[in-house]
Design a protein around this motif. Structure first.
Motif, mmCIF file in Angstrom:
data_model
loop_
_atom_site.group_PDB
_atom_site.id
_atom_site.type_symbol
_atom_site.label_atom_id
_atom_site.label_comp_id
_atom_site.label_asym_id
_atom_site.label_seq_id
_atom_site.Cartn_x
_atom_site.Cartn_y
_atom_site.Cartn_z
ATOM 1 N N SER A 1 39.671 24.555 51.723
ATOM 2 C CA SER A 1 38.592 23.645 52.124
ATOM 3 C C SER A 1 37.585 23.448 50.988
ATOM 4 O O SER A 1 36.767 22.536 51.032
ATOM 5 N N LYS A 2 37.654 24.292 49.950
ATOM 6 C CA LYS A 2 36.725 24.188 48.822
ATOM 7 C C LYS A 2 37.387 23.601 47.574
ATOM 8 O O LYS A 2 36.807 23.636 46.495
ATOM 9 N N ILE A 3 38.587 23.050 47.718
ATOM 10 C CA ILE A 3 39.319 22.555 46.558
ATOM 11 C C ILE A 3 38.575 21.432 45.842
ATOM 12 O O ILE A 3 38.598 21.330 44.621
ATOM 13 N N GLY A 4 37.865 20.593 46.592
ATOM 14 C CA GLY A 4 37.108 19.491 45.994
ATOM 15 C C GLY A 4 35.986 19.959 45.078
ATOM 16 O O GLY A 4 35.607 19.258 44.138
ATOM 17 N N ASP A 5 35.458 21.157 45.333
ATOM 18 C CA ASP A 5 34.399 21.704 44.484
ATOM 19 C C ASP A 5 34.943 22.179 43.136
ATOM 20 O O ASP A 5 34.229 22.205 42.146
ATOM 21 N N PHE A 6 36.202 22.581 43.114
ATOM 22 C CA PHE A 6 36.793 23.127 41.895
ATOM 23 C C PHE A 6 37.470 22.081 41.025
ATOM 24 O O PHE A 6 37.476 22.185 39.812
#
Length: 198
Positions: free
Chosen positions: A159-164
């Motif tokens: 769910s945090k892939i967009g931040d990375f």
């Protein structure tokens, strides 16, 4: 007899003149730069990649150096995740087919033979999802975690892939902030699950 020779000579001259004019006119209709004798025209051919080529056996040798293997793996995952972050929100059929083909060829040609063969098995079980940018990014994160689990590495919260892995999209010289025209920042919905196939 002399009259027949004159007619033959006139016919040869007429045919030669016709061929010469045709030759000159054929070059006049060509775009500038293509008239050089060494010019080789490039024809746009439809490239069709068959299943045998896409899913052929990986032939790279085993990569023994653990440091090189880790560096290669980190760079490869960064490339794949960034590619998914830049994939269109609403891809065309051509975009989807190109990404699917790329992923299969990437697995086949990966320079670490053992890694390539394992990733091909992962692709057989979890085929690339290329319907939207979000499904492509979620799929890539999922298969990355499959590999991480096999290597006994910690799993990543998808769910945090967009931040990375941001697309890095910006106007010329202007950093990207928020939503850009034609581009929606990557977010993964809980309802978008992985499915087998397209």
């Amino acid at each position: 007899m002399p009259r027949r020779q004159h007619i033959t000579v006139l016919m040869i001259l007429a045919v030669s003149a016709f061929l010469g004019i045709t030759f000159v006119l054929s070059f006049r209709s060509q775009p500038e730069g293509t008239r050089h004798p060494d010019y080789t025209p490039s024809y746009h051919q439809q490239v069709s990649v068959d299943e045998g080529l896409l899913k052929g056996v990986a032939t790279a040798p085993k990569l023994e150096n653990a440091t090189l293997k880790a560096e290669l793996g980190n760079a490869a995952w960064k490339l794949l995740h960034t590619m998914m972050a830049k994939f269109p929100d609403k891809p065309t059929e051509d975009d989807s087919a190109a990404l699917k083909s790329y992923i299969h060829l990437f697995a086949r040609l990966y320079p670490c033979g053992d890694c390539a063969r394992h990733f091909q098995k992962v692709l057989d079980k979890y085929p690339p999802q290329v319907a939207t940018r979000s499904t492509a990014a979620a799929w890539a994160c999922h298969v990355h975690n499959v590999v991480n689990k096999r290597l006994k590495k910690p799993e990543f919260d998808c769910s945090k892939i967009g931040d990375f892995y941001d697309c890095g999209c910006a106007e010329d010289g202007v950093p990207a902030k928020g939503k850009k025209e034609g581009f929606t920042p990557l977010t993964l919905d809980d309802k978008e699950g992985l499915t087998r196939g397209g």
